[in-house]
Design an enzyme around this catalytic site. Structure first.
Site, PDB file in Angstrom:
ATOM      1  N   THR A 117       0.845  -1.189   0.000  1.00 10.32           N
ATOM      2  CA  THR A 117       0.000   0.000   0.000  1.00 10.32           C
ATOM      3  C   THR A 117       0.885   1.246   0.000  1.00 10.32           C
ATOM      4  OG1 THR A 117      -1.542  -1.240   1.359  1.00 10.32           O
ATOM      5  CG2 THR A 117      -1.889   1.137   1.254  1.00 10.32           C
ATOM      6  N   GLU A 150       9.555  -7.910  -2.629  1.00 10.27           N
ATOM      7  CA  GLU A 150      10.147  -6.874  -3.475  1.00 10.27           C
ATOM      8  C   GLU A 150      11.599  -7.203  -3.783  1.00 10.27           C
ATOM      9  OE1 GLU A 150       8.460  -6.300  -0.755  1.00 10.27           O
ATOM     10  OE2 GLU A 150       6.775  -4.979  -1.251  1.00 10.27           O
TER      11      GLU A 150
HETATM   12  C1  LIG Z   1       8.577  -5.378   2.397  1.00  9.26           C
HETATM   13  C2  LIG Z   1       7.119  -5.184   2.427  1.00  9.26           C
HETATM   14  N1  LIG Z   1       6.411  -5.445   1.326  1.00  9.26           N
HETATM   15  C3  LIG Z   1       5.077  -5.305   1.328  1.00  9.26           C
HETATM   16  C4  LIG Z   1       4.449  -4.879   2.433  1.00  9.26           C
HETATM   17  C5  LIG Z   1       2.971  -4.639   2.382  1.00  9.26           C
HETATM   18  N2  LIG Z   1       2.212  -5.632   3.111  1.00  9.26           N
HETATM   19  C6  LIG Z   1       1.883  -5.456   4.389  1.00  9.26           C
HETATM   20  S1  LIG Z   1       0.969  -6.685   4.990  1.00  9.26           S
HETATM   21  C7  LIG Z   1       0.984  -7.483   3.506  1.00  9.26           C
HETATM   22  C8  LIG Z   1       0.213  -8.731   3.283  1.00  9.26           C
HETATM   23  C9  LIG Z   1       0.086  -9.590   4.463  1.00  9.26           C
HETATM   24  O1  LIG Z   1      -0.470 -10.783   4.046  1.00  9.26           O
HETATM   25  P1  LIG Z   1      -0.422 -12.040   4.954  1.00  9.26           P
HETATM   26  O2  LIG Z   1       0.949 -12.305   5.426  1.00  9.26           O
HETATM   27  O3  LIG Z   1      -1.091 -13.146   4.228  1.00  9.26           O
HETATM   28  O4  LIG Z   1      -1.257 -11.617   6.228  1.00  9.26           O
HETATM   29  P2  LIG Z   1      -2.804 -11.249   6.294  1.00  9.26           P
HETATM   30  O5  LIG Z   1      -2.914  -9.817   5.985  1.00  9.26           O
HETATM   31  O6  LIG Z   1      -3.528 -12.117   5.340  1.00  9.26           O
HETATM   32  O7  LIG Z   1      -3.144 -11.535   7.705  1.00  9.26           O
HETATM   33  C10 LIG Z   1       1.717  -6.791   2.573  1.00  9.26           C
HETATM   34  C11 LIG Z   1       1.911  -7.218   1.204  1.00  9.26           C
HETATM   35  C12 LIG Z   1       5.232  -4.598   3.564  1.00  9.26           C
HETATM   36  N3  LIG Z   1       4.710  -4.164   4.689  1.00  9.26           N
HETATM   37  N4  LIG Z   1       6.544  -4.760   3.526  1.00  9.26           N
END
Ligand SMILES: Cc1ncc(C[n+]2csc(CCOP(=O)(O)OP(=O)(O)O)c2C)c(N)n1
Ligand code: SF4
Ligand code: SF4
Ligand code: SF4
Length: 1298
Positions: A117, A150
């Site tokens: 985001t 990333e």
């Molecule tokens: C390095 C990095 N990349 C992307 C993000 C963005 N991000 C935060 S939470 C998330 C997804 C989390 O998914 P999951 O581990 O399945 O947990 P859920 O939200 O389903 O509980 C992402 C992509 C981040 N915080 N840090």
């Protein structure tokens, strides 16, 4: 207006093309050399040397341009003739992400993506367009691949570029930081590439998804050019400039714009059509550059080597060899800007001045904030001030001369505003750059006038930056002693660096163009208000001549939080990169907001106000509204309308989704479109928006539109309002007063933040480390449920299942001795408690109506029909009084075995009232964890939903028991959580080991030199013998606290024990995160921890998607499910993380589903915690992203079906079990498979989308899944009977643990 624009752009195109052709050098022609292996250097630059053993003749020669000046290896598949026709610019409303993605898609062939985001949308769009088969200007469908992180995206990007592709990606913040190593490589190899960044804050004292320039400033040294867009239109135009300029220069470009403010602002823009882009790219300069990029790619037919190791002899020179590329980049950016100007009629400069030609003061600024400064400048000029703004678009490479030239000669004072914070520096990066430029210029030319310069910070993490703040900056320049290194937009009462409020632009004075209409909509997260307003603004922008802008602000709750939609439209272009301050039209979609938030402060006098309320007469409303609000209404005199939108929504089958009702009312009252037309357009947009959810949902929304207007009532505000002292029914009463710092935090920080008044808080109230005390959610009392469960004691069998499944800990069993009930409210009925050890006690199930979200899971789960949902208003008073009484009853949880389902629920949940969605499948697991081990729990939590519902300041749902003990919780990052948890465990073990040693030393010292009491000696001895057994050690630890306190001064050694006494308590370390973390980005670390043999526990909350960022595919996503980044349905099966973990042989592994088997999950958690090695729990967690057709209240049935059909198996693999004929390490807890897996698929939209879109593909995939489910079950049966399949290692040796 449109015609003029068209003519200008058409004529300037021709001129531009001729001019450009004569100006732009073709590197190979200029130097007279064949420059093919290294990136094309700019005119006059030295050709980068080839390695000594490299023969450039090995490379095929570049193909000469043909007579028309067009390369004959044009990279297009499609003919280009259409491009020369003049094209009317298409106006469209869109946000900055979409505006950018259009360009990125048009000019790139390959993209590697990863969600973060607010950049995710760009990845989602290119994935969607690729799935739809959209072609780019080269006639290709973009290849879009989601990576595991990333780091992976940048690595793959680097590879695709090395292979000669035109590749791009999108990211920000922590994601951008993960790209740094490859960013150096890509730039070091002078590779053309564009990285689009929605600039965002970095995780420091707290994570923030909001916009500032901390991330981009953290990569300014990587060798990438940095081009900044200041608005949605610029994001579109400069995205193209970046793609063109990177080809011209071979320098990679970071194209960035402000996260949220630009990425998520919807504005009307003029789009550049693909034919114009194609025409631009067919110019020789680009055709040659693309050919050049491809010719220097890795290819065995003309091989070369890159990425070598170099020593002190050559590394430095090689780094300097790239200077000419950067030296000339500025000119190339200017050329690209001119070309885009010629094609669009919109002109840009890398450093652009706006304001008085004879300005004496300027603000230098980068990003969307420049528009607020521009408004302030126009306002001040009209008042006779000589001011201006210098907008920086090109930050790297910095072109000093061009920057200086852009500042009017009359300027004497300069304020530089940075949207970042570099603690400990003498100024932030833009300031440093500007100061250095001015200083150098003055050194070189002593005749130049001296310019006074100051620097300051604004807008961190999307903090509002208003024109009045810019005025304050100008006023500071005129102060007797201007503040240097200042901040603006906050009150810094600690280091006193913030600027005072502006005098020349007082609050309430608008700098917007005349005729701009401003609207505010107060909605609730997940009630559809934001989605409806996005559609509304698109309808207005697409069907009127008005310019339109929309922006949306949210609080941190996953759902049920407050959302505010800020809409503007009007005859003039709207800049205003800030929230609506005073609305002409305000809709409050939830009546409780009238008391919770200061809504009236945002309404213009005489504006229109619509309130969704169940009190639809002025008399009933008068009883409900707080006096303060009535007084404000009387003073503001708005046209007041009331509507019971909830009733309309219910009658039309939409449940509590009032969005369409409120939207229809808006079109009706605003008159922005003729009503008939508005209704037709609304219905059309509904059909499109809800198509994916099926025809029934569309029909219900259409019905809501039809029924809305007749329910709307105009009411007169009584003249005596404001003077009356009406009794107030306050829906959000102050919560219990608690002592100490927690209470202080709650009063000083949490309450104002929850009332959306956090912007007004001064610096002094905050803890600089960002720490939050436990249990702050207890005061939230959101009252967001429409219906809440009420206990029917006569039916209750005291199973405690209702409490077990409740995601919010809002329903609990209470035990009381009859004497405890002496002062009970009359409505606090209780029955005789059943069960061993509970004789003589009374039992009651109590709901907290203020904290219940109305998810209905408990009523669905109750096996005995002992809960009934009732409208909240009918029970609020009685049941909240009962809840308060129940909360104060003495704790009697010790009387039950906490490792049973029933017993676990008699323990106080130490995680309560989180901000998770209604019915969330993640929270019950963590709540249970706190009931089993809460008083000794340390949680390392990966970023994800669980860190948002579990740790969004000021809401801390983790609380404490009567002793003040409770979970200690921390989030490091998304990617490193397993390692972070391992570190916590290792550090803790180390400290406890040392303490154990000290205790033994004290005990073995002679009594004469260590004269401790017998009681202390005895307790220390018991602790020392059992220090690793929490059941004993933690009891003794409590006993030891007063003893050590009393005897700490007996000897220094006892003093050491006293100093470390909090380590006497044995903790339980849990590493918690989602599937995105465990299966993808954190897998490397997780795997390392699995292999570590340490005593840590891992809990994976498997929602099978990245829920927190909106539902993108992870490697846990099942085959055929449609998720974001898998728009065409996931083609590959789910990764089997359990099998991977079991393959180590000494890892405890369990696959659980809390809703499907209550007992199994309690058993698994208990065993995992006991196991003296690594444990991994895979937890099936239903999520709103699954799109369960009958809602989250059916998550229990859905989970049961998932287990019964074998979709989600239940098992436990316990390496502590000694294998023999009747005992096996692998236990299959799923029973015989039954039911049809297709029925499961038919209940969930994630599977249904593909069935609707591509039924044959879905059918095939579902058959494959059915087959593999059965195969897996057979394999498990075999394992459960001791069959081979899992590596069997020795039972781990008991190790010294924490
Ligand atoms: C390095 C990095 N990349 C992307 C993000 C963005 N991000 C935060 S939470 C998330 C997804 C989390 O998914 P999951 O581990 O399945 O947990 P859920 O939200 O389903 O509980 C992402 C992509 C981040 N915080 N840090
Ligand atoms: S309705 Fe949902 S939130 Fe409310 S008590 Fe029941 S399970 Fe908990
Ligand atoms: S689930 Fe039903 S029967 Fe069981 S304790 Fe709750 S109310 Fe009673
Ligand atoms: S996991 Fe799903 S249901 Fe739970 S908070 Fe996140 S998005 Fe909502």
């Amino acid at each position: 207006m449109e015609t003029t624009m068209k003519m200008t752009s058409a004529s300037s195109k021709v001129v531009g093309r001729q001019v450009l052709r004569s100006m732009v050098p073709n590197p190979s022609r200029v130097t007279g050399k064949r420059v093919v292996v290294y990136a094309a250097p700019p005119e006059g630059a030295a050709t980068a040397p080839a390695p000594s053993d490299f023969k450039s003749s090995d490379i095929p020669p570049p193909v000469a341009s043909n007579a028309q000046g067009t390369s004959n290896i044009l990279p297009f598949n499609a003919p280009t003739t259409a491009a020369s026709k003049p094209v009317t610019p298409k106006k469209a409303p869109m946000d900055g992400n979409e505006a950018t993605a259009h360009i990125a898609y048009a000019v790139s062939d390959v993209s590697f993506i990863y969600p973060i985001t607010p950049a995710t949308v760009m990845g989602e769009l290119v994935d969607q367009w690729a799935a739809e088969g959209r072609t780019n200007v080269f006639g290709n469908v973009m290849s879009v691949t989601e990576m595991e992180s990333e780091t992976g995206a940048a690595g793959a990007l680097h590879g695709a570029l090395a292979a000669g592709s035109l590749a791009t990606t999108f990211t920000c913040s922590q994601g951008l930081l993960l790209m740094v190593p490859n960013m150096y490589k890509i730039a070091g190899e002078l590779t053309p590439c564009v990285l689009h960044v929605t600039a965002r804050a970095l995780a420091k004292h707290a994570l923030s998804i909001f916009g500032d320039h901390q991330d981009v400033m953290a990569v300014r040294q990587c060798g990438w050019a940095m081009l900044c867009s200041h608005s949605v239109q610029e994001a579109h135009d400069l995205a193209l400039v970046a793609h063109l300029a990177t080809l011209r220069t071979s320098v990679p470009f970071v194209h960035f714009f402000d996260g949220f403010r630009t990425s998520h602002e919807i504005n009307t823009i003029e789009m550049i059509d693909n034919s114009s882009i194609k025409e631009l790219l067919s110019k020789p300069v680009y055709a040659d550059a693309i050919r050049h990029h491809r010719t220097r790619a890795l290819n065995p037919t003309h091989p070369h080597q890159r990425g070598t190791a170099q020593g002190p002899d050559v590394y430095f020179q090689c780094a300097e060899a790239a200077n000419p590329f950067y030296d000339r980049a500025y000119e190339q950016v200017v050329e690209a800007m001119k070309e885009v100007s010629a094609a669009t009629g919109r002109s840009y400069k890398p450093y652009e001045y706006a304001g008085a030609p004879d300005a004496e003061k300027v603000i230098v600024i980068m990003g969307s904030g420049s528009q607020a400064v521009e408004e302030a400048v126009e306002y001040l000029i009209a008042k006779g001030h000589k001011v201006g703004v210098l907008k920086v678009r090109l930050f790297r490479p910095w072109k000093q001369e061009a920057f200086l030239e852009a500042i009017p000669a009359s300027v004497r004072k300069v304020a530089v505003l940075d949207r970042t914070k570099e603690s400990g520096s003498s100024g932030e990066p833009l300031y440093q750059q500007v100061a250095a430029s001015l200083h150098e210029a003055e050194l070189v030319d002593p005749l130049l006038p001296r310019r006074y310069i100051v620097g300051g910070r604004f807008g961190l993490a999307s903090k509002e930056f208003l024109p009045s703040h810019a005025v304050a900056v100008f006023e500071n320049l005129d102060a007797e002693k201007p503040l240097r290194d200042f901040s603006v937009g906050i009150v810094d009462d600690v280091s006193r660096r913030s600027l005072p409020a502006a005098r020349l632009l007082p609050p309430g004075v608008s700098t917007l163009p005349d005729g701009t209409f401003e609207c505010l909509f107060w909605g609730m997260g997940s009630d559809g208000t934001v989605g409806a307003n996005k559609e509304a603004i698109k309808i207005i922008a697409s069907n009127t001549n008005l310019s339109a802008q929309a922006y949306f602000s949210y609080d941190a709750h996953k759902s049920g939080g407050v959302t505010v939609s800020h809409l503007r439209f009007g005859p003039s272009k709207i800049r205003a990169p800030y929230l609506v301050q005073q609305a002409d039209y305000m809709a409050v979609n939830h009546q409780s907001y009238m008391a919770k938030y200061d809504t009236m402060a945002c309404l213009k006098p005489g504006g229109v106000m619509v309130l969704n309320t169940t009190f639809t007469t002025i008399e009933s409303l008068s009883k409900y509204l707080p006096t303060k609000v009535k007084k404000e209404l009387a003073a503001l005199k708005p046209e007041l309308y009331l509507i019971d939108a909830l009733k309309v929504a219910k009658d039309s089958g939409l449940g509590k989704h009032v969005n369409m009702v409120m939207q229809t009312v808006f079109f009706n009252l605003s008159g922005v479109l003729p009503m008939e037309k508005a209704i037709a357009l609304l219905k059309k947009s509904i059909s499109k928006a809800y198509e994916r959810k099926g025809p029934e949902v569309v029909a219900k929304n259409h019905a809501a539109v039809d029924m809305a207007i007749s329910a709307l009532k105009h009411v007169e505000i009584p003249a005596d309002w404001g003077e009356l002292d009406t009794p107030v029914v306050h829906p959000n009463p102050p919560a219990k007063v608690l002592a100490g710092s927690r209470w202080e935090f709650i009063e000083k920080v949490a309450r104002p933040m929850l009332a959306l008044e956090g912007d007004k808080l001064p610096v002094s109230v905050f803890s600089p480390e960002g720490f939050v005390p436990p249990g702050t959610t207890v005061i939230e009392k959101r009252a967001i449920a429409a219906q809440v469960p009420v206990w029917k004691s006569e039916n209750c069998t005291q199973c405690n299942i209702c409490a077990f499944v409740c995601p919010h800990a809002a329903i609990r069993p209470s035990l009381a001795a009859p004497a405890d009930l002496a002062d009970a409210p009359a409505t606090f009925g209780a029955i005789n408690a059943k069960g061993p050890g509970l004789q003589g006690l009374k039992y009651r199930i109590q709901v907290s109506p203020y904290d219940c979200t109305g998810c209905d899971l408990c009523t669905h789960a109750c096996p005995d029909n002992a809960l009934e949902s009732k409208p909240i208003n009918s029970v609020l008073e009685v049941e909240s009084t009962n809840w308060d009484f129940a909360s104060k009853l003495p704790v009697r949880s010790q009387q039950m075995d906490r490792t049973s389902v029933k017993g676990s629920q008699l323990q106080q949940p130490l995680m309560e009232f989180s901000g998770a969605c209604e019915g969330c499948g993640e929270t019950p697991y963590v709540k249970l964890l706190t009931q089993l081990f809460g008083d000794r729990l340390i949680i390392a939590n990966a970023t994800g939903c669980s860190s948002i519902w579990g740790g969004s300041a000021p809401s801390n749902p983790y609380t404490t028991n009567a002793d003040g003990y409770g979970p200690a919780w921390a989030n490091s990052l998304f990617e490193d959580n397993a390692q972070f948890g391992l570190g916590i465990a290792t550090g803790t073990i180390q400290r406890r080991k040392a303490l154990h040693r000290h205790v033994k030393e004290v005990l073995s010292a002679p009594a004469e030199t260590t004269p401790i009491s017998g009681a202390l000696r005895d307790a220390l001895t018991r602790w020392s013998e059992h220090f690793d057994e929490p059941e004993v050690a933690n009891v003794v630890a409590k006993e030891l606290q007063p003893l050590l306190e009393r005897e700490k001064d007996v000897t220094p050694a006892v003093g050491v024990l006293h100093g470390e006494r909090d380590m006497l308590h044995k903790p339980s370390t849990w590493i918690v995160g989602g599937d995105g973390w465990a299966y993808d980005i954190g897998f490397g670390g997780l795997d390392h921890v699995l292999a570590s043999g340490e005593n840590v526990n891992i809990l994976v909350l498997d929602t099978e998607v990245y829920s927190n960022t909106g539902g993108q595919r992870s490697k846990a996503t099942p085959m055929s499910a449609v998720a974001k980044f898998a728009a065409g349905g996931k083609e590959r099966p789910k990764k089997d993380l359990g099998a991977i973990a079991m393959s180590y042989g000494d890892v405890y592994v369990a696959s659980t589903s809390l809703h499907a088997n209550y007992g199994q999950v309690v058993k698994a958690m208990t065993e995992a915690e006991k196991y003296p090695g690594v444990s991994l729990l895979l937890c099936y967690a239903p999520c709103i992203m699954h799109g369960i057709s009958s809602g989250m209240c059916s998550a229990i049935d859905e989970s049961k079906m998932a287990v019964e059909t074998g979709y989600w198996p239940l098992y436990r693999y316990n390496p502590a079990v000694k294998e023999d004929a009747s005992h096996h390490r692998f236990q299959l807890d799923s029973k015989k498979l039954k039911g049809d897996i297709n029925e499961l698929f038919s209940h969930e939209n994630r599977f249904q989308i593909l069935e609707r879109k591509a039924p044959e593909v879905a059918k095939h995939m579902h058959e494959v899944m059915d087959e593999s489910v059965h195969e897996r079950f057979d394999k498990f049966k075999n394992l459960a009977s001791g069959g081979p399949g899992i590596a069997v290692h020795e039972t781990p040796k008991p190790q010294e643990q924490q």
